[in-house]
Scaffold this motif. Sequence first.
Motif, short mmCIF file in Angstrom:
data_model
loop_
_atom_site.label_atom_id
_atom_site.label_comp_id
_atom_site.label_asym_id
_atom_site.label_seq_id
_atom_site.Cartn_x
_atom_site.Cartn_y
_atom_site.Cartn_z
N THR A 30 0.86 -1.19 0.00
CA THR A 30 0.00 0.00 0.00
C THR A 30 0.90 1.24 0.00
O THR A 30 1.96 1.23 0.64
CB THR A 30 -0.93 0.04 1.24
OG1 THR A 30 -0.14 0.22 2.41
CG2 THR A 30 -1.73 -1.25 1.35
N PHE A 31 0.46 2.23 -0.73
CA PHE A 31 1.24 3.47 -0.79
C PHE A 31 0.76 4.38 0.34
O PHE A 31 -0.32 4.95 0.28
CB PHE A 31 1.05 4.15 -2.15
CG PHE A 31 2.05 5.25 -2.37
CD1 PHE A 31 3.29 4.97 -2.91
CD2 PHE A 31 1.77 6.55 -2.01
CE1 PHE A 31 4.23 5.97 -3.10
CE2 PHE A 31 2.70 7.56 -2.18
CZ PHE A 31 3.93 7.28 -2.73
N GLY A 32 1.55 4.47 1.38
CA GLY A 32 1.12 5.15 2.61
C GLY A 32 0.24 4.17 3.39
O GLY A 32 -0.22 3.17 2.83
N ILE A 67 -3.77 1.91 -3.53
CA ILE A 67 -3.90 3.30 -3.06
C ILE A 67 -4.78 3.30 -1.82
O ILE A 67 -5.88 2.76 -1.82
CB ILE A 67 -4.51 4.20 -4.14
CG1 ILE A 67 -3.72 4.10 -5.46
CG2 ILE A 67 -4.61 5.65 -3.67
CD1 ILE A 67 -2.25 4.42 -5.35
N ARG A 68 -4.28 3.91 -0.76
CA ARG A 68 -4.98 3.89 0.53
C ARG A 68 -6.34 4.62 0.51
O ARG A 68 -6.61 5.43 -0.39
CB ARG A 68 -4.10 4.55 1.59
CG ARG A 68 -3.92 6.00 1.27
CD ARG A 68 -2.97 6.68 2.20
NE ARG A 68 -2.64 7.98 1.61
CZ ARG A 68 -1.64 8.72 1.99
NH1 ARG A 68 -0.82 8.31 2.93
NH2 ARG A 68 -1.42 9.87 1.42
N THR A 69 -7.16 4.39 1.55
CA THR A 69 -8.51 4.96 1.67
C THR A 69 -8.55 6.48 1.54
O THR A 69 -9.49 7.03 0.98
CB THR A 69 -9.17 4.60 3.03
OG1 THR A 69 -8.20 4.73 4.05
CG2 THR A 69 -9.73 3.21 3.01
N HIS A 70 -7.55 7.18 2.09
CA HIS A 70 -7.57 8.65 2.06
C HIS A 70 -7.20 9.22 0.70
O HIS A 70 -7.26 10.43 0.51
CB HIS A 70 -6.60 9.23 3.09
CG HIS A 70 -6.87 8.78 4.48
ND1 HIS A 70 -6.06 7.89 5.14
CD2 HIS A 70 -7.88 9.09 5.32
CE1 HIS A 70 -6.57 7.67 6.34
NE2 HIS A 70 -7.67 8.37 6.48
N GLY A 71 -6.75 8.36 -0.20
CA GLY A 71 -6.34 8.83 -1.52
C GLY A 71 -4.95 9.44 -1.49
O GLY A 71 -4.36 9.63 -0.42
#
Lengths: 279, 279
Positions: A30-32, A67-71
């Motif tokens: 995951t990115f971040g 891509i994480r939930t927060h974008g």
Amino acid sequence: MKIELAKSYGFCYGVKRAIDIAEEHPNSATFGPIIHNQDEIDRLKKDYNVDLVDSVDKALEHDTLIIRTHGITKERLKTLKKDSKKVINATCPYVTTPQQIVEKMSKDGYTIVIFGDKNHPEIEGVASYSVDKERTFIVLDESELVGLPLGVKVALVAQTTRKPQKYQEIAASLVVRVAELRVFNTICNATFENQDATDELAKKVDVMVVIGGKNSSNTKQLHSICKSKLEDCYHIENERELKKEWFKDKKHCGVTAGASTPDWIISSVVEKIKELSSS
Amino acid sequence: MKIELAKSYGFCYGVKRAIDIAEEHPNSATFGPIIHNQDEIDRLKKDYNVDLVDSVDKALEHDTLIIRTHGITKERLKTLKKDSKKVINATCPYVTTPQQIVEKMSKDGYTIVIFGDKNHPEIEGVASYSVDKERTFIVLDESELVGLPLGVKVALVAQTTRKPQKYQEIAASLVVRVAELRVFNTICNATFENQDATDELAKKVDVMVVIGGKNSSNTKQLHSICKSKLEDCYHIENERELKKEWFKDKKHCGVTAGASTPDWIISSVVEKIKELSSS
């Protein structure tokens, strides 16, 4: 001591969806942080070998990137899509909406005002979709609007986890400053529901435990709601932080959790509170 | 007794424009009172033979017909244009704007909310431009919004003479009820300026005279602002209504006038107050 859970708490739709996506893609990265919860990130690593990367270079070492939930920012997403083998977007649909609104409205010539924390990844992502960065403003209070070159038409969006009342105040302040104000209600209902339930519970207990990441915006808001109702409330990430003295002479303990807190952590916390208060 | 005029009062741009149009078209007729001031209407009749008609039948007896500053309904305008020889639209441009917004927004699928008085000709006119009458609501207070089938997107306009603060409250109330709220600031600056100046003057006088038509919405608001500041304030249409006892033992008299009040009436009132207070 009685232990009572808030009527609504924990995982929201976007987080559940992101976790499902991660579990469906073992050996990805995951990115971040995919959600603001270290324990859940550890579990995904241990059970599904889902890695966490924080730079484009490291991201490119993986075949599949989530891509994480927060974008993330539009520019970064573009780079990753170009360079990575497979990019899966687990951005919460409720975050994708303000991103799209900001892109469309800025293209249509509206000045963009975002009600949110400019250092929060969600807001960095949302703001990045504006095609006119010089006419994009991020504020947390209507006082910050004074003197801004807003022009004649403004589009207003909010961070999904913000309080509606403050959003109403900012909107009201803008109504008389511009010829046209377009307000999009991008605040997430799940956040309201957890907040309302926390508010209700905090009124009737004598100690309150709020579970969620220390950098989770919505958890911090739940904690602030509790603080306004009673002195003894504690923000923890997991059961290891609980202290026996918190529950001494207490009769009624309330428990709530932020939108990034998995049920298994909440259960562990409740079990540990039972143990500490009865021993 | 000192007599002081408000810093801003009387005729606004739209009214000046309408009077000019009437003077440029002698022997014409206005459909409905061109402005809310009977004395000015009498002057136009006497000096320019500008008639006042209130039905389509009577309107058709004239070669040239003038549409009043507050505008008329879309349907009626269409009938007059079809049947009359010449129709000149003296609708204030600040009233034409909400008419056009309501037409466009209702065509684009927005539910229309109008902040205004449903019995006022301006609002009857503005509302008539909606292509979906069942999704057009006229309210004076946010409490009237409760239970309305607003749908997901709402466009909000205001009667040009309304107070901005109430408009902000209605907008704030709508922000959290719908997915998208489009607020158009259609309140006229001239109204603000007259209101602010009246408020300022009312604070420092011991009697206040407000001049304007008894059915003039903006004059009534000036009167209501004065009423909130001092007991002795009087709403009159012309100098003949003034009473000597109003000025007995008074030291400072404030004078203001609504947007439909011509300067020649204001001068007559000031002269008469001087006479009554000094004799």
